[in-house]
Design a protein around this motif. Structure first.
Motif, PDB file in Angstrom:
ATOM      1  N   LEU A 111       0.881  -1.167   0.000  1.00  0.00           N
ATOM      2  CA  LEU A 111       0.000   0.000   0.000  1.00  0.00           C
ATOM      3  C   LEU A 111       0.915   1.212   0.000  1.00  0.00           C
ATOM      4  N   GLN A 112       0.897   1.954  -1.079  1.00  0.00           N
ATOM      5  CA  GLN A 112       1.832   3.058  -1.255  1.00  0.00           C
ATOM      6  C   GLN A 112       1.223   4.372  -0.800  1.00  0.00           C
ATOM      7  N   ALA A 113       2.013   5.165  -0.096  1.00  0.00           N
ATOM      8  CA  ALA A 113       1.649   6.532   0.276  1.00  0.00           C
ATOM      9  C   ALA A 113       2.643   7.471  -0.390  1.00  0.00           C
ATOM     10  N   SER A 114       2.235   8.701  -0.596  1.00  0.00           N
ATOM     11  CA  SER A 114       3.137   9.667  -1.228  1.00  0.00           C
ATOM     12  C   SER A 114       4.100  10.250  -0.204  1.00  0.00           C
ATOM     13  N   MET A 115       5.156  10.881  -0.696  1.00  0.00           N
ATOM     14  CA  MET A 115       6.083  11.563   0.200  1.00  0.00           C
ATOM     15  C   MET A 115       5.348  12.630   1.003  1.00  0.00           C
ATOM     16  N   TRP A 116       4.377  13.291   0.367  1.00  0.00           N
ATOM     17  CA  TRP A 116       3.603  14.317   1.044  1.00  0.00           C
ATOM     18  C   TRP A 116       2.852  13.724   2.237  1.00  0.00           C
ATOM     19  N   GLU A 117       2.210  12.574   2.045  1.00  0.00           N
ATOM     20  CA  GLU A 117       1.469  11.934   3.134  1.00  0.00           C
ATOM     21  C   GLU A 117       2.392  11.560   4.294  1.00  0.00           C
ATOM     22  N   TYR A 118       3.580  11.077   3.992  1.00  0.00           N
ATOM     23  CA  TYR A 118       4.529  10.760   5.053  1.00  0.00           C
ATOM     24  C   TYR A 118       4.990  12.028   5.767  1.00  0.00           C
TER      25      TYR A 118
ATOM     26  N   ARG B  61       7.676  34.607  -2.942  1.00  0.00           N
ATOM     27  CA  ARG B  61       8.159  35.547  -1.916  1.00  0.00           C
ATOM     28  C   ARG B  61       9.361  34.964  -1.170  1.00  0.00           C
ATOM     29  N   LEU B  62       9.278  33.682  -0.815  1.00  0.00           N
ATOM     30  CA  LEU B  62      10.341  33.040  -0.041  1.00  0.00           C
ATOM     31  C   LEU B  62      11.319  32.260  -0.925  1.00  0.00           C
ATOM     32  N   ARG B  63      11.126  32.347  -2.255  1.00  0.00           N
ATOM     33  CA  ARG B  63      11.983  31.657  -3.219  1.00  0.00           C
ATOM     34  C   ARG B  63      11.994  30.147  -2.966  1.00  0.00           C
ATOM     35  N   LEU B  64      10.795  29.599  -2.730  1.00  0.00           N
ATOM     36  CA  LEU B  64      10.623  28.178  -2.469  1.00  0.00           C
ATOM     37  C   LEU B  64      10.334  27.431  -3.764  1.00  0.00           C
ATOM     38  N   THR B  65      10.659  26.167  -3.777  1.00  0.00           N
ATOM     39  CA  THR B  65      10.296  25.277  -4.877  1.00  0.00           C
ATOM     40  C   THR B  65       9.025  24.536  -4.486  1.00  0.00           C
ATOM     41  N   ILE B  66       8.053  24.546  -5.370  1.00  0.00           N
ATOM     42  CA  ILE B  66       6.800  23.823  -5.136  1.00  0.00           C
ATOM     43  C   ILE B  66       6.964  22.417  -5.703  1.00  0.00           C
ATOM     44  N   GLU B  67       6.582  21.429  -4.895  1.00  0.00           N
ATOM     45  CA  GLU B  67       6.656  20.035  -5.311  1.00  0.00           C
ATOM     46  C   GLU B  67       5.250  19.471  -5.467  1.00  0.00           C
ATOM     47  N   ARG B  68       5.120  18.461  -6.314  1.00  0.00           N
ATOM     48  CA  ARG B  68       3.827  17.825  -6.542  1.00  0.00           C
ATOM     49  C   ARG B  68       3.808  16.476  -5.848  1.00  0.00           C
ATOM     50  N   GLY B  69       2.729  16.227  -5.116  1.00  0.00           N
ATOM     51  CA  GLY B  69       2.523  14.942  -4.462  1.00  0.00           C
ATOM     52  C   GLY B  69       1.069  14.563  -4.598  1.00  0.00           C
ATOM     53  N   TRP B  70       0.615  13.661  -3.782  1.00  0.00           N
ATOM     54  CA  TRP B  70      -0.801  13.280  -3.799  1.00  0.00           C
ATOM     55  C   TRP B  70      -1.222  12.847  -2.415  1.00  0.00           C
ATOM     56  N   GLU B  71      -2.518  12.835  -2.218  1.00  0.00           N
ATOM     57  CA  GLU B  71      -3.130  12.284  -1.013  1.00  0.00           C
ATOM     58  C   GLU B  71      -4.434  11.638  -1.451  1.00  0.00           C
ATOM     59  N   ASP B  72      -5.222  11.180  -0.487  1.00  0.00           N
ATOM     60  CA  ASP B  72      -6.470  10.491  -0.824  1.00  0.00           C
ATOM     61  C   ASP B  72      -7.380  11.304  -1.740  1.00  0.00           C
ATOM     62  N   LEU B  73      -7.374  12.622  -1.581  1.00  0.00           N
ATOM     63  CA  LEU B  73      -8.287  13.472  -2.334  1.00  0.00           C
ATOM     64  C   LEU B  73      -7.737  13.918  -3.683  1.00  0.00           C
ATOM     65  N   GLY B  74      -6.499  13.584  -3.972  1.00  0.00           N
ATOM     66  CA  GLY B  74      -5.945  13.945  -5.272  1.00  0.00           C
ATOM     67  C   GLY B  74      -4.572  14.581  -5.183  1.00  0.00           C
ATOM     68  N   ALA B  75      -4.205  15.252  -6.271  1.00  0.00           N
ATOM     69  CA  ALA B  75      -2.886  15.882  -6.377  1.00  0.00           C
ATOM     70  C   ALA B  75      -2.755  17.063  -5.428  1.00  0.00           C
ATOM     71  N   VAL B  76      -1.558  17.219  -4.863  1.00  0.00           N
ATOM     72  CA  VAL B  76      -1.263  18.298  -3.928  1.00  0.00           C
ATOM     73  C   VAL B  76       0.027  18.977  -4.364  1.00  0.00           C
ATOM     74  N   ASP B  77       0.010  20.305  -4.385  1.00  0.00           N
ATOM     75  CA  ASP B  77       1.227  21.081  -4.576  1.00  0.00           C
ATOM     76  C   ASP B  77       1.645  21.583  -3.210  1.00  0.00           C
ATOM     77  N   ALA B  78       2.925  21.445  -2.881  1.00  0.00           N
ATOM     78  CA  ALA B  78       3.385  21.810  -1.542  1.00  0.00           C
ATOM     79  C   ALA B  78       4.816  22.311  -1.559  1.00  0.00           C
ATOM     80  N   ALA B  79       5.126  23.117  -0.558  1.00  0.00           N
ATOM     81  CA  ALA B  79       6.489  23.576  -0.301  1.00  0.00           C
ATOM     82  C   ALA B  79       6.741  23.401   1.191  1.00  0.00           C
ATOM     83  N   MET B  80       7.814  22.709   1.536  1.00  0.00           N
ATOM     84  CA  MET B  80       8.180  22.495   2.939  1.00  0.00           C
ATOM     85  C   MET B  80       9.484  23.234   3.193  1.00  0.00           C
TER      86      MET B  80
END
Length: 144
Positions: A28-35, A56-75
């Motif tokens: 059962l695979q989870a995305s990096m975002w979910e972890y 503004r913060l010069r961040l890179t946005i990454e694409r992941g997923w969760e149960d509800l679909g695709a997620v764009d995130a910056a950590m």
């Protein structure tokens, strides 16, 4: 050393990232975002777009997923506080979710540090709170 042969996928197994009713697939695979979100707590929403906030913060946005679909995130980290900004693709609400690392106890202080770094005030918050105490929709309340 003998070369190991791996057969292809079993035809009646579900795809690993999907709900598996009978658990036929042993993985059962989870995305990096979910972890990653297991070490964060949802703290607030922001009205500016994720692209603008990340720029503004010069961040890179990454694409992941969760149960509800695709997620764009910056950590990222500011003053030793872990933050994540995320946006669920296709969501009916345009809010950018603000996540604060669970290791940081004072969420209000963390949000203040983030807003200061972003150069915006509390009027940019669309909601605030947490899963335990509930969320307050700030769009319907006057800002102090």
């Amino acid at each position: 050393m003998a070369k190991a042969e791996v057969s292809g996928p079993v035809s009646d197994w579900e795809r690993a990232p999907e709900y598996q009713g009978g658990k036929r697939n042993p993985a059962l695979q989870a995305s990096m975002w979910e972890y990653a979100t297991s070490s964060f707590r949802l703290a607030a929403g922001l009205s500016p777009s994720l692209d603008v906030l990340a720029a503004r913060l010069r961040l890179t946005i990454e694409r992941g997923w969760e149960d509800l679909g695709a997620v764009d995130a910056a950590m990222f980290r500011i003053q030793k506080i872990d933050f994540a900004l995320s946006r669920l693709e296709g969501s009916t609400h345009p809010d950018v979710f603000v996540w604060v690392g669970r290791a940081h106890a004072d969420v209000d202080m963390a949000l203040g540090i983030l807003l200061d770094a972003l150069g915006i005030g509390e009027e940019a918050l669309t909601f605030r709170g947490d899963v335990e105490t509930g969320f307050v929709d700030l769009r319907s309340e006057p800002q102090a």
